[in-house]
Design an enzyme around this catalytic site. Structure first.
Site, PDB file in Angstrom:
ATOM      1  N   ARG A  30      15.046  25.916  -3.962  1.00  0.00           N
ATOM      2  CA  ARG A  30      15.668  25.857  -2.697  1.00  0.00           C
ATOM      3  C   ARG A  30      14.212  24.785  -2.529  1.00  0.00           C
ATOM      4  O   ARG A  30      14.438  23.935  -1.610  1.00  0.00           O
ATOM      5  CB  ARG A  30      16.048  26.506  -1.910  1.00  0.00           C
TER       6      ARG A  30
ATOM      7  N   SER B 203      15.303  29.885   5.789  1.00  0.00           N
ATOM      8  CA  SER B 203      15.579  30.458   4.379  1.00  0.00           C
ATOM      9  C   SER B 203      16.098  28.749   3.833  1.00  0.00           C
ATOM     10  O   SER B 203      15.840  29.107   2.388  1.00  0.00           O
ATOM     11  CB  SER B 203      17.453  30.626   4.791  1.00  0.00           C
TER      12      SER B 203
ATOM     13  N   GLU C 104      28.023  24.283  12.020  1.00  0.00           N
ATOM     14  CA  GLU C 104      27.931  23.362  10.861  1.00  0.00           C
ATOM     15  C   GLU C 104      28.728  21.825  10.941  1.00  0.00           C
ATOM     16  O   GLU C 104      28.460  21.429  10.391  1.00  0.00           O
ATOM     17  CB  GLU C 104      27.502  24.505  10.078  1.00  0.00           C
TER      18      GLU C 104
ATOM     19  N   PHE D 154      28.711  27.725   4.470  1.00  0.00           N
ATOM     20  CA  PHE D 154      28.888  27.235   5.333  1.00  0.00           C
ATOM     21  C   PHE D 154      28.934  26.078   5.717  1.00  0.00           C
ATOM     22  O   PHE D 154      29.089  25.254   6.496  1.00  0.00           O
ATOM     23  CB  PHE D 154      27.620  28.303   6.331  1.00  0.00           C
TER      24      PHE D 154
ATOM     25  N   ASP E 223      23.606  39.800  -0.031  1.00  0.00           N
ATOM     26  CA  ASP E 223      24.237  40.006   1.141  1.00  0.00           C
ATOM     27  C   ASP E 223      26.090  39.916   1.085  1.00  0.00           C
ATOM     28  O   ASP E 223      26.706  39.830   2.257  1.00  0.00           O
ATOM     29  CB  ASP E 223      23.572  38.242   1.475  1.00  0.00           C
TER      30      ASP E 223
END
Lengths: 296, 321
Positions: B17, B44, B65, B90, B124
């Site tokens: 990322r 994030s 989204e 998402f 998660d």
């Protein structure tokens, strides 16, 4: 078909009303030929489309994607027949092409597609699955504002369509970003495919809801041409927040047995019904693109 | 292809990322049309770096989204190159219809950038572990799907995707992972990278599983098996030529991905082979089940997508030749 095709800004209300009536006749003829498609919504929005395309919009049919054009998004793709008839009468597509609605290898898809996607010029993006148009309109408005461009963005939504959650997301986004280069027009006809809107999902108090989402709310009789023209001007003049016009219309406007009847949301007239409809929508000086009943 | 002085036992670690976010900031410098949409998780997915550098080209749409994808399409119509970024599930599952109609069917120049993909978002749990995203993006006409293998490659993919006026889905990760490709190694869109040569079997891997496959090749070598390793970074359009050549030259294929077994990279490879050059294929992937909470390492072991499963799959594939 029209005088001054390159700049057909019609200011005479009688002329505009006659164009709207011709568009309604075109819609009936298209649906008689295709034997498939939506009658009610297209007839109901013929006046608003006429006001936009024959008076208000900064557009040029010969250059449908010119840089400073006003953008029109039709979030309720199923009322495509009124858009196609308007685009044809305005010179974007040949009038004769109206015979090809919903036909294979044609550009007049059941729900609109842009030129790039084998659709028609003047359409910016696909619609059909409900609820998506306003997000797109907000995005375009944001992009235009970033470049300090003068284009105005119009997004046409349905009232039944307001059941879709994405529209409320987009309303929040428009309000948050204060996109005053955006005007939403809600076709408030109180009808959707299953029933009256208050039977399917209560929308009232609708004006308050839009206000609560930080829109300037204007309300107009969607069949009063002069009032519609004025209202579009007022909406465009709003500064510091997006505007919405609640256009009170009648589904099936102009055809007595279709008017204000939700059962005409998604069906075409049969030959018998079409004959009555065309008799009620009196012929205009502009003429039909087809004589459907010739030889029948 | 690899970093200089590359040590397989001590790879440099970096989250992909970050490769994405750093590329966006660099793109923003040179390309004024690049804009970024924020869906609240900007810290994030690291788009906060772009937001802070170019605040007027960053648009918050909130945790919405579906609206994000539509707004991105609208920005594309206004001539912008929008990057819409959130977590993999998402970015794909929730706004699928919006992506289908407003982006793919309408051929909008929108770059959907999904972070936190796959099993390694670990603790998660299953709701946040996107394991179906490649399948549902790959099935869409006009969509291009890229799954870079590390931070350096993610950086290059982001720079490259703006050169193509088309919708893209780009998939990367939250956690630190080995960053082993050289910054100057070329990235060619649609052309698979052969990282290690070999003739006994070809491992075709994507994303994080490329690293696991490097480890697997080492282990196999110790057992006398010479496996070829191909980084299948572009899943759509798939590199048919490389797949067919690998099947011809090594006789069998193993696909490796952190995604469901059905319809991901494995499916894409199998489709090509079934039509052009039938050969034994073994799939290393999550086997038609949802994940659960745990560490990334624990989950990759439990759900059968770590190095040892690739080793076993190669042996099975070779037996079927």
């Amino acid at each position: 078909m029209f005088p001054n095709l390159n700049n057909p800004v019609f200011t005479n209300i009688d002329d505009l009303n006659e164009i709207a009536r011709q568009i309604r006749r075109d819609i009936m003829n298209m649906l008689l030929i295709s034997k498939s498609g939506h009658s009610g919504g297209p007839l109901g929005m013929a006046d608003v489309f006429t006001a936009l395309y024959f008076n208000k919009l900064n557009i040029r049919p010969e250059e449908p994607y010119k840089k400073d054009r006003d953008f029109v998004f039709l979030s309720i793709g199923h009322i495509a027949p009124v858009w196609y008839a308007t685009l044809a009468r305005r010179g974007y597509i040949p009038l004769d092409e109206l015979k090809t609605l919903r036909k294979v290898n044609g550009r007049l898809q059941g729900h609109p597609a842009p030129l790039k996607t084998h659709g028609v010029p003047g359409v910016e993006i696909a619609s059909g699955a409900l609820g998506q148009g306003l997000s797109i309109a907000v995005g375009t408005a944001l992009g235009l504002r970033l470049d300090k461009k003068p284009n105005h963005v119009y997004c046409i939504c349905g009232d039944g369509e307001l059941n879709e959650g994405q529209l409320w997301e987009a309303m929040m986004t428009a309000g948050h970003h204060k996109t005053d280069n955006l005007t939403v027009i809600v076709d408030r006809n109180y009808c959707q495919i299953d029933n009256r809107t208050d039977k399917v999902m209560e929308l009232e108090p609708l004006a308050d809801k839009w206000r609560a989402f930080n829109f300037e709310v204007l309300e107009v009789d969607g069949h009063d041409m002069q009032a519609v023209l004025n209202c579009i001007d007022e909406a465009k003049a709003v500064k510091g927040k997006p505007s919405v016009i609640l256009a009170y219309t009648k589904m099936g406007r102009g055809v007595s047995f279709m008017e204000d009847n939700y059962k005409w949301h998604g069906v075409p007239p049969n030959d018998e019904q079409g004959k009555i409809a065309l008799a009620e929508l009196k012929p205009t000086k502009y003429g039909d693109f087809v004589d459907y009943y010739a030889g029948k | 292809m690899f970093l200089k002085n590359f040590d397989i036992t001590k790879p440099e670690l970096k989250a992909s990322r970050l490769g994405f976010a750093e590329a966006l900031v660099d793109l923003g410098k040179t390309n004024p049309d690049v804009v970024v949409l924020g869906g609240d998780v900007t810290g994030s997915v690291k788009t906060d770096l772009f937001r802070d550098a170019y605040p007027d080209r960053f648009f918050s749409v909130g945790v919405a989204e579906q609206d994000m994808m539509g707004t991105a399409a609208g920005l594309a119509l206004a001539g912008k190159i929008p990057f819409a970024s959130t977590y993999g599930e998402f970015a794909t599952g929730r706004p699928f219809d919006q992506i289908r109609q407003s982006i793919a069917y309408s051929e909008m120049n929108v770059k959907i950038c999904a972070s936190h993909c796959g099993l390694t978002v670990g603790p998660d749990g299953a709701t946040h572990q996107s394991l179906e995203d490649v399948a549902i993006m790959r099935v869409l006409p006009h969509m291009n799907v890229i799954t870079p293998c590390d931070a350096n490659q993610t950086y290059k993919v982001i720079l490259k995707c703006v050169e193509v006026n088309a919708p893209f889905y780009i998939r990367f990760y939250r956690d630190n992972s080995p960053n082993f490709t050289a910054p100057d190694a070329p990235f060619e869109f649609g052309k698979a990278d052969t990282l290690i040569d070999g003739n006994d079997c070809t491992i075709m891997a994507s994303g994080l599983l490329v690293w696991e496959s490097i480890l697997a090749v080492e282990d196999l070598y110790k057992e006398g098996i010479n496996a070829r390793l191909v980084n299948m970074h572009t899943i759509k359009p798939i590199d048919k030529e490389t797949i067919i050549n690998c099947a011809k030259e090594t006789g069998c294929i193993v696909t490796a991905e952190d995604h469901q077994k059905h319809s991901g990279l494995g499916g894409a490879v199998a489709e090509v082979l079934a039509q052009h050059y039938p050969a034994p294929v073994e799939f290393v992937a999550v086997n038609d089940t949802f994940g659960e909470s745990g560490t990334g390492k624990e989950l990759m072991d439990k759900y059968g997508i770590s190095c040892k499963y690739i080793v076993e799959a190669v042996k099975r594939a070779i037996k079927r030749k």
